[in-house]
Design a protein around this motif. Structure first.
Motif, PDB file in Angstrom:
ATOM      1  N   PHE A 105       0.850  -1.189   0.000  1.00  0.00           N
ATOM      2  CA  PHE A 105       0.000   0.000   0.000  1.00  0.00           C
ATOM      3  C   PHE A 105       0.882   1.234   0.000  1.00  0.00           C
ATOM      4  CE2 PHE A 105       0.849  -1.476   4.240  1.00  0.00           C
ATOM      5  CZ  PHE A 105       1.155  -0.334   4.969  1.00  0.00           C
ATOM      6  N   PHE A 106       0.260   2.389  -0.172  1.00  0.00           N
ATOM      7  CA  PHE A 106       0.979   3.664  -0.143  1.00  0.00           C
ATOM      8  C   PHE A 106       0.562   4.472   1.077  1.00  0.00           C
ATOM      9  CE2 PHE A 106       1.778   2.689  -4.556  1.00  0.00           C
ATOM     10  CZ  PHE A 106       2.958   3.363  -4.862  1.00  0.00           C
ATOM     11  N   VAL A 107       1.537   5.135   1.680  1.00  0.00           N
ATOM     12  CA  VAL A 107       1.264   6.199   2.657  1.00  0.00           C
ATOM     13  C   VAL A 107       1.799   7.467   2.022  1.00  0.00           C
ATOM     14  CG1 VAL A 107       1.646   7.075   4.975  1.00  0.00           C
ATOM     15  CG2 VAL A 107       1.492   4.608   4.596  1.00  0.00           C
ATOM     16  N   SER A 118       3.849   3.568  12.565  1.00  0.00           N
ATOM     17  CA  SER A 118       3.068   4.760  12.920  1.00  0.00           C
ATOM     18  C   SER A 118       1.590   4.422  12.818  1.00  0.00           C
ATOM     19  CB  SER A 118       3.395   5.940  12.004  1.00  0.00           C
ATOM     20  OG  SER A 118       2.890   5.713  10.699  1.00  0.00           O
ATOM     21  N   GLY A 119       0.780   5.241  13.493  1.00  0.00           N
ATOM     22  CA  GLY A 119      -0.659   5.045  13.407  1.00  0.00           C
ATOM     23  C   GLY A 119      -1.173   5.249  11.996  1.00  0.00           C
ATOM     24  N   ALA A 120      -0.600   6.229  11.280  1.00  0.00           N
ATOM     25  CA  ALA A 120      -1.026   6.489   9.904  1.00  0.00           C
ATOM     26  C   ALA A 120      -0.731   5.290   9.009  1.00  0.00           C
ATOM     27  CB  ALA A 120      -0.318   7.731   9.370  1.00  0.00           C
ATOM     28  N   GLU A 121       0.426   4.676   9.216  1.00  0.00           N
ATOM     29  CA  GLU A 121       0.783   3.501   8.424  1.00  0.00           C
ATOM     30  C   GLU A 121      -0.156   2.339   8.736  1.00  0.00           C
ATOM     31  OE1 GLU A 121       4.752   0.725   7.671  1.00  0.00           O
ATOM     32  OE2 GLU A 121       4.950   2.655   8.691  1.00  0.00           O
ATOM     33  N   ALA A 122      -0.463   2.147  10.010  1.00  0.00           N
ATOM     34  CA  ALA A 122      -1.376   1.072  10.407  1.00  0.00           C
ATOM     35  C   ALA A 122      -2.764   1.283   9.804  1.00  0.00           C
ATOM     36  CB  ALA A 122      -1.459   0.997  11.929  1.00  0.00           C
ATOM     37  N   GLU A 160      -3.516   2.912   6.995  1.00  0.00           N
ATOM     38  CA  GLU A 160      -3.488   2.656   5.558  1.00  0.00           C
ATOM     39  C   GLU A 160      -3.443   1.160   5.267  1.00  0.00           C
ATOM     40  OE1 GLU A 160      -4.070   4.660   3.070  1.00  0.00           O
ATOM     41  OE2 GLU A 160      -4.347   6.279   4.520  1.00  0.00           O
ATOM     42  N   TYR A 161      -2.709   0.421   6.095  1.00  0.00           N
ATOM     43  CA  TYR A 161      -2.708  -1.043   5.954  1.00  0.00           C
ATOM     44  C   TYR A 161      -4.116  -1.599   6.162  1.00  0.00           C
ATOM     45  CZ  TYR A 161      -2.437  -5.868   7.657  1.00  0.00           C
ATOM     46  OH  TYR A 161      -2.675  -7.201   7.864  1.00  0.00           O
ATOM     47  N   ALA A 162      -4.777  -1.138   7.228  1.00  0.00           N
ATOM     48  CA  ALA A 162      -6.130  -1.622   7.521  1.00  0.00           C
ATOM     49  C   ALA A 162      -7.108  -1.264   6.404  1.00  0.00           C
ATOM     50  CB  ALA A 162      -6.610  -1.056   8.855  1.00  0.00           C
ATOM     51  N   PHE A 189     -10.343   6.368  14.373  1.00  0.00           N
ATOM     52  CA  PHE A 189     -10.135   5.977  15.766  1.00  0.00           C
ATOM     53  C   PHE A 189      -8.834   5.186  15.911  1.00  0.00           C
ATOM     54  CE2 PHE A 189     -14.991   5.897  16.750  1.00  0.00           C
ATOM     55  CZ  PHE A 189     -14.997   7.280  16.725  1.00  0.00           C
ATOM     56  N   LEU A 190      -8.502   4.390  14.888  1.00  0.00           N
ATOM     57  CA  LEU A 190      -7.274   3.597  14.938  1.00  0.00           C
ATOM     58  C   LEU A 190      -6.058   4.512  15.082  1.00  0.00           C
ATOM     59  CD1 LEU A 190      -6.481   0.570  12.610  1.00  0.00           C
ATOM     60  CD2 LEU A 190      -4.720   2.163  13.308  1.00  0.00           C
ATOM     61  N   VAL A 191      -6.007   5.557  14.258  1.00  0.00           N
ATOM     62  CA  VAL A 191      -4.888   6.506  14.330  1.00  0.00           C
ATOM     63  C   VAL A 191      -4.861   7.201  15.685  1.00  0.00           C
ATOM     64  CG1 VAL A 191      -3.895   8.608  13.345  1.00  0.00           C
ATOM     65  CG2 VAL A 191      -4.885   6.880  11.834  1.00  0.00           C
ATOM     66  N   ASP A 192      -6.015   7.686  16.127  1.00  0.00           N
ATOM     67  CA  ASP A 192      -6.076   8.414  17.397  1.00  0.00           C
ATOM     68  C   ASP A 192      -5.691   7.512  18.571  1.00  0.00           C
ATOM     69  OD1 ASP A 192      -6.932  10.586  15.959  1.00  0.00           O
ATOM     70  OD2 ASP A 192      -9.052  10.355  16.474  1.00  0.00           O
ATOM     71  N   ALA A 193      -6.183   6.265  18.547  1.00  0.00           N
ATOM     72  CA  ALA A 193      -5.894   5.329  19.642  1.00  0.00           C
ATOM     73  C   ALA A 193      -4.408   5.003  19.709  1.00  0.00           C
ATOM     74  CB  ALA A 193      -6.710   4.052  19.465  1.00  0.00           C
TER      75      ALA A 193
END
Length: 483
Positions: free
Chosen positions: A115-117, A169-173, A175-177, A228-232
């Motif tokens: 994926f891309f971030v 990072s939360g952002a990477e997680a 984008e994966y999700a 919520f994933l990023v914030d958590a």
């Protein structure tokens, strides 16, 4: 291997995801009970789901085929033999006192997700994906201080997809999700409805100083929103760093995220696999998947996103990033192909989808297959740019009218707003002559080697035509006049 090494307050964040994907079968994984959402509590829990005496589970073939489909899509090994085990724990919403899952030998082994971030490509390796049954659900609302138990979900088929701790990072997680969410919907193995619990994210988070061993992880359970994933994750990372900096050790735990407060809180200490006392389920034989079965499923699969993206690169000439964005979801791919089939230039379609359309869909929370500007309408708008009828800026004005529903015909909007470009060579030359005569200083500066003076002259020409002159033609004719 992780693809980025972002540090937060001098610490490296280590993230792995476990995603519970509800498979799109009509019946449960070991019984014939319905999996339909929204039924009255406890009306879809059969004796098999409750493991009443004398009942035996029978594996749902359709659930296995969906697991095979996923394994093929991520380039994993589909195990020719896998084992179902009993995972023993005691919660009120687990009627059997154990969950049928897979432990030592899962059905899907390995694989990867790309994926891309932003514009940077990432790869996350998968550990496994295994079949299991869902538990019931505890209900805490409208029960006058008590809790109710709804066992309708008990026995619902799940594919639990476990990643390696490759995210930083939360952002990477997130984008994966998102990519995984789009993939299971693309394959038709899950409806992707996060509000109904069809796609749930458990996120394992730890921090460490660069080069040190992995830290102690805490698992954030049941996140049903990418935001919520990023914030958590961001909150949890800073909480763990604060604990370490204050001299305290991180204790392995399962935590919940409260979106109202933006905080995580410990729910219980995190169990290890030994605590669940796994052992092979005596009521279920090993799952045997013959090569012929895998080949048949492979032959029935849709074109995969990566394969489609490669086709867009080779046939349409799209850059890799654009091709990946056009295959982020099946709906996006269909929109792009429909606009292309209507005659639009592929690269221009991709630009509009990634630009104006994406911006508006993000603002409204809508989906592209219900966009007010459909692919055929967008193709007609692009055609008017390509044939010189309107400029890019004018096209955005037309798009705005189409998107808000004030009109549904491209040409009618162009005429009503007077946006048609002036492409008459004689008319533009006459205007340029006036501009050159009135701006001798800029002419002299250009001939003295100052390129910015040329842009100033173009600007004066566009101003004189109230922005309606064809910019490409203005540039071409102005260069000739200036020698």
């Amino acid at each position: 291997m992780p693809t980025t090494h972002q540090l937060i307050r001098g610490y490296e964040v280590v993230i792995g995801l476990e995603n519970h994907v509800q498979l799109s079968t009509q019946s449960k994984i070991f019984s014939g009970s319905s999996t339909a959402f929204g039924a009255e509590p406890n009306t879809q829990a059969s004796p098999v789901d409750l493991a009443l005496p004398g009942t035996l589970p029978v594996l749902n073939r359709a659930a296995v085929e969906r697991a095979i489909r996923f394994g093929l899509a991520v380039g994993a090994k589909v195990a020719p033999l896998s084992i179902f085990a009993r995972k023993n724990y005691f919660y009120p919403d687990l009627p059997k006192g154990y969950q049928i899952s897979q432990f030592e030998i899962p059905v899907v082994q390995g694989g990867k997700v790309e994926f891309f971030v932003g514009d940077k490509k990432h790869v996350v390796n998968l550990t496994r994906a295994h079949l299991e049954e869902d538990a019931g659900k505890s209900l805490h609302e409208d029960y006058h201080g008590q809790s109710g138990i709804d066992l309708n979900r008990a026995g619902t088929p799940l594919l639990e997809i476990v990643s390696e701790p490759d995210m930083r990072s939360g952002a990477e997680a997130a984008e994966y999700a998102k990519t995984l969410h789009a993939l299971v919907m693309w394959l038709g193995i899950c409806d992707g409805n996060m509000q109904e619990g069809s796609f749930r994210c458990d996120v394992n988070v730890s921090v460490r100083k660069p080069g040190e061993p992995f830290g102690t992880r805490r698992e954030i359970k049941n996140l049903n929103s990418f935001r919520f994933l990023v914030d958590a994750v961001n909150y949890e990372v800073n909480w763990q760093i604060d604990e370490i900096e204050d001299g305290r050790k991180i204790q392995q735990a399962t935590v919940l995220y409260n979106p109202d407060t933006g905080e995580t809180r410990a729910m219980r200490s995190k169990e290890d696999s030994a605590d669940y006392r796994y052992f092979p389920d005596p009521d279920l034989p090993p799952l045997v998947i013959a090569p012929e079965w895998v080949e048949r499923v492979k032959g029935e699969m849709p074109e995969l996103p990566a394969v489609m993206a490669a086709r867009f690169i080779e046939v349409d000439g799209l850059p890799e990033y654009d091709a990946t964005m056009m295959t982020q979801s099946l709906a996006t791919a269909r929109y792009y192909e429909a606009a292309k089939a209507a005659g639009a230039v592929p690269k221009l379609v991709a630009n509009w989808v990634m630009g104006e359309i994406s911006k508006r869909l993000n603002a409204s929370g809508g989906e592209i297959d219900a966009a007010p500007v459909g692919p055929e309408l967008l193709a007609k708008l692009i055609a008017r740019i390509s044939d010189g009828t309107i400029s890019n800026n004018a096209a955005k004005q037309v798009f705005e009218v189409l998107w808000t529903g004030e009109a549904s015909d491209v040409d009618a909007v162009i005429d009503a707003k007077g946006l048609k470009q002036v492409s008459d060579t004689g008319a533009i030359e006459a205007i340029l002559d006036e501009v050159l005569a009135a701006n001798q200083k800029s002419v002299d500066e250009f001939r003295a080697g100052k390129d910015k003076a040329f842009n100033a002259l173009v600007g004066q020409a566009m101003k004189a035509t109230k922005g309606k002159a064809n910019p490409a033609l203005v540039n071409e004719l102005l260069k000739k006049k200036l020698g």
